[in-house]
Design an enzyme around this catalytic site. Structure first.
Site, mmCIF file in Angstrom:
data_model
loop_
_atom_site.group_PDB
_atom_site.id
_atom_site.type_symbol
_atom_site.label_atom_id
_atom_site.label_comp_id
_atom_site.label_asym_id
_atom_site.label_seq_id
_atom_site.Cartn_x
_atom_site.Cartn_y
_atom_site.Cartn_z
ATOM 1 N N LYS A 179 5.828 -4.248 -3.982
ATOM 2 C CA LYS A 179 7.265 -4.192 -3.953
ATOM 3 C C LYS A 179 7.801 -4.477 -2.503
ATOM 4 C CE LYS A 179 11.209 -2.569 -5.659
ATOM 5 N NZ LYS A 179 12.246 -3.668 -6.493
ATOM 6 N N LYS A 195 13.030 -14.306 -10.971
ATOM 7 C CA LYS A 195 12.847 -13.625 -11.992
ATOM 8 C C LYS A 195 11.670 -13.791 -13.040
ATOM 9 C CE LYS A 195 13.879 -10.645 -10.451
ATOM 10 N NZ LYS A 195 14.358 -10.612 -9.232
ATOM 11 N N GLU A 206 8.085 -14.484 -11.524
ATOM 12 C CA GLU A 206 7.220 -13.412 -10.951
ATOM 13 C C GLU A 206 6.680 -12.576 -12.000
ATOM 14 O OE1 GLU A 206 9.183 -10.848 -8.144
ATOM 15 O OE2 GLU A 206 11.152 -11.139 -8.954
ATOM 16 N N ASN A 218 -1.663 2.512 5.494
ATOM 17 C CA ASN A 218 -0.775 1.314 4.943
ATOM 18 C C ASN A 218 -0.129 0.581 6.465
ATOM 19 O OD1 ASN A 218 1.187 -0.154 4.036
ATOM 20 N ND2 ASN A 218 2.708 1.110 4.143
ATOM 21 N N GLY A 219 -0.579 -0.642 6.303
ATOM 22 C CA GLY A 219 -0.186 -1.484 7.374
ATOM 23 C C GLY A 219 -1.336 -2.399 7.798
ATOM 24 N N ARG A 276 3.679 -0.494 -5.000
ATOM 25 C CA ARG A 276 3.444 -0.752 -3.518
ATOM 26 C C ARG A 276 2.281 -1.570 -3.570
ATOM 27 N NH1 ARG A 276 7.008 1.886 -0.052
ATOM 28 N NH2 ARG A 276 5.597 1.189 1.665
ATOM 29 N N HIS A 294 18.283 -37.429 -8.685
ATOM 30 C CA HIS A 294 17.534 -37.914 -7.505
ATOM 31 C C HIS A 294 16.057 -37.795 -7.204
ATOM 32 C CE1 HIS A 294 21.514 -38.837 -5.733
ATOM 33 N NE2 HIS A 294 21.722 -37.479 -6.119
ATOM 34 N N TRP A 336 -2.701 -2.727 -1.659
ATOM 35 C CA TRP A 336 -2.411 -4.128 -1.552
ATOM 36 C C TRP A 336 -3.227 -4.789 -0.571
ATOM 37 C CZ3 TRP A 336 -0.455 -8.600 0.823
ATOM 38 C CH2 TRP A 336 -0.006 -9.473 0.179
ATOM 39 N N GLU A 346 17.728 -17.262 -8.239
ATOM 40 C CA GLU A 346 17.164 -15.812 -8.537
ATOM 41 C C GLU A 346 16.658 -15.736 -9.957
ATOM 42 O OE1 GLU A 346 16.212 -13.296 -7.266
ATOM 43 O OE2 GLU A 346 16.513 -11.488 -8.604
ATOM 44 N N CYS A 348 0.828 -1.185 -0.035
ATOM 45 C CA CYS A 348 0.216 -0.034 -0.048
ATOM 46 C C CYS A 348 0.957 1.309 0.033
ATOM 47 C CB CYS A 348 -0.929 -0.029 1.240
ATOM 48 S SG CYS A 348 -2.005 -1.338 1.363
#
Ligand code: AGP
Length: 605
Positions: free
Chosen positions: A600, A482, A485, A101-102, A27, A501, A75, A478, A2
């Site tokens: 983010k 990438k 996502e 935000n929170g 965000r 295996h 978000w 990584e 947010c």
């Protein structure tokens, strides 16, 4: 998660708020809304989906006029993404509007109490309890009402508040979530991040937890948790508005990939003097520690995995890695002889903050590698080493990650010398190699066109494997993240020797395997693994160091990366994988900078 923004000045607020929200959209982008105040009346408009939906609605709504206002991009945590759950939220009597935000942990109990007192709730959010609580406590003095209301809240909150009784005034409250004041000329701002107002002012005041502020066009007044007025210093932002804009690139992600040579230079060069690495910000005796624990989330954690291998190799010290979201539940062995290294681009990640608290409760020393100056993680840690990557807007980190790996490599060399594991000559030799990183990163970007072609060839694959050994495996983690996502294509990173295996059962005709073969001491090993997957029908795209002739007879496609000392290759070799993920996602028409379900800064557990 947010983003919130507030403005008070002498011009119409809506354009500034909408522009700020667009800049904060990284965000969260489930819904957005603004509220403005005019003649003691608050008007609000909100919409589910991205800020563009809100812009359309605001254009149609001629009532949205006022010189002060607040905005939010969401978000979703409590309640589905919908118009009604979008912020701002208003009190039943329309006197207050807030953005938040929170997370409020005790919202259910407060809500029940307020309903019993006659309040009417419209949304499923935790936030609505805050505005109703402020309204409940308001008896003409907003400062008092804010203090009483926030004293009831458990959780985390950065709040922006509008009150119909206070013309031209916006209020901001900070507790455990980021909030920055922007000080302009005849206008003032607050926001979750400087990017929201960097095109208007570069003068900022950082609020600390428990502090709150009232802003009018001419004055910023800050109070501590007890309501006492306090003076706080302003600081000036050194980066420019262009850093927070796309500057002609189609996406922030591509721009940030291209910025890596400059970001690496800014991170590395100031720390090299007389051919040696210096961390002036580190006043520790590394000999005091018998182990290092590296903890972080997502890409930052994967940077930590690279760091673990380099530090162990050079320092001959036990280094463990642990994802920050698990650390506190494992009763980890941490004591005063443990150096805990936390890594975070945003400096806000809730799980990483919790890991720091856990480490500190066990008397460890905490060193943070962090990008955002003055962020919660930078403040909580005993020491902060900043990566100077500049603002990173795309949700998928690129320059954030490479600068973290560069710092970890530098730390490994520095610590190895401090521990007497390398001599002065070796120290200088490694430093010389580190100095080459920005130029090698620049040359790696020359692969752009070739990577694009390979993405054109492979973008329709629905599943891929990234395989590598040792450091290359850490880079695969990584590279795979990438791709996942931003392109939503399933991929897995596998230590190449582990495939046989079990997972090799998934290798079939046409499966794409990206083989990272840059760590040359293990070249023959990875070549065997390539042969194993090729024998089962896989197509192989290999990444190897320039001059590697062998690889051409093994792989279907080869990308050659400029050479650097093998322990520092990860900083460079991830770049083609970032570009590959970018072009695959682009060909699949994905929303690259704002992938679905993500945000983010992850400020919730
Ligand atoms: C990576 O592209 C993601 N955005 C994510 O994994 C990220 O690295 C993670 O959430 C940690 O964030 P931080 O570095 O801001 O703490």
């Amino acid at each position: 998660m947010c983003g919130i923004v507030g403005f008070t000045g002498t011009t119409d607020a809506k354009g500034i708020l909408l522009d700020g929200l667009k800049r904060l959209e990284y965000r969260g982008y489930d819904s957005a809304g603004i509220a403005v105040q005019n003649n003691n009346v608050i008007k609000m408009v909100k919409a589910s989906g991205k800020v563009d939906n809100l812009v359309e609605l605001v254009e149609k709504n001629k009532d949205i006029i006022g010189n002060s206002g607040i905005g939010h991009t969401r978000w979703a945590t409590h309640g589905v993404p919908s118009d009604v759950n979008a912020h701002p939220h208003m009190s039943t009597d329309g006197k207050f509007a807030i953005v938040h935000n929170g997370i409020i942990e005790n919202h259910a109990e407060i809500k029940a109490e307020l309903i019993a007192k006659g309040a009417k709730f419209l949304s499923d959010t935790d936030t609505e309890v805050i505005v109703q609580l402020i309204d409940y406590y308001y008896k003409g003095n907003l400062k008092e009402a804010l203090m009483k209301a926030t004293a009831r809240l458990n959780g985390s909150y950065a709040l922006g508040v509008l009150c119909a009784d206070s013309p031209n005034t916006i209020y901001a409250v900070k507790y455990s979530n980021p909030l920055i004041i922007g000080v302009g000329a005849g206008e003032n701002y607050f926001a979750s991040d400087i990017t929201a107002f960097i095109n208007h002012t570069k003068n900022v005041i950082d609020l600390d937890d428990g502090e709150f502020a009232s802003l009018t066009p001419d004055k910023v007044t800050i109070y501590d948790h007890s309501g006492k007025e306090i003076k706080k210093e302003e600081r000036k932002i050194t980066w420019d508005v262009a850093a927070a804009e796309k500057s002609g690139y189609e996406h922030f992600m591509l721009k940030e990939i291209m910025e890596q040579p400059a970001a690496l230079k800014a991170t590395i060069e100031p720390r090299i003097r007389d051919n040696k690495i210096h961390f002036d910000e580190l006043d520790i005796d590394i000999k005091k520690y018998d182990r290092i624990l590296i903890t972080a989330c997502g890409s930052a954690y994967y940077a930590g995995c690279v760091g673990r291998d380099i530090i162990e190799k050079l320092c001959k010290l036990h280094v463990h890695t642990e994802v920050a979201s698990e650390l506190r539940y494992r009763d980890p062995i941490i004591d005063e002889k443990t150096l805990v290294i936390v890594i975070s681009q945003s400096g806000e990640t809730a799980d990483t903050i919790a890991a720091i608290k856990e480490a500190k409760s066990k008397n460890a020393t905490v060193l943070a590698i962090v990008n955002v100056v003055g962020s919660a993680i930078a403040k909580l840690a005993d020491y902060a080493i900043y990566t100077w990557a500049g603002p990173e807007i795309a949700v998928a980190t690129t320059k954030g990650y490479t600068t973290q790996v560069a710092i970890l490599a530098m730390f490994a060399v520095w610590a190895a010398f401090e521990l007497g594991k390398i001599n002065e000559k070796e120290f200088e030799k490694y430093t010389e190699e580190i100095k080459k990183i920005p130029e090698r990163a620049q040359r790696t970007l020359d692969l752009n066109a070739r990577v694009k072609k390979l993405a054109d060839k492979y973008y329709q694959k629905r599943s891929m494997f990234f395989i590598g050994r040792y450091l290359d495996y850490a880079v695969c983690l990584e590279g795979s993240l990438k791709l996942k996502e931003i392109s939503y294509i399933h991929s897995e990173a596998y230590a190449a020797g582990e495939l046989k295996h079990g997972t090799i059962a998934l290798i079939e005709q046409g499966r794409l395997v990206v083989a990272v073969c840059c760590y040359e001491p293990l070249l023959d090993k990875i070549i065997s693994n390539i042969q194993q997957v090729k024998a089962r029908g896989a197509e192989v795209m290999a990444l190897a160091m320039e001059d590697n002739k062998k690889i051409f007879t093994e792989a279907d496609d080869v990308l050659l990366v400029p050479k650097i000392y093998e322990l520092f290759m990860p900083v460079i070799e991830i770049i083609p994988l970032q570009l590959f993920a970018y072009y695959v996602a682009k060909n699949n028409k994905c929303d690259i900078d704002k992938p679905k379900n993500l945000a983010k800064s992850v400020t919730v557990e």
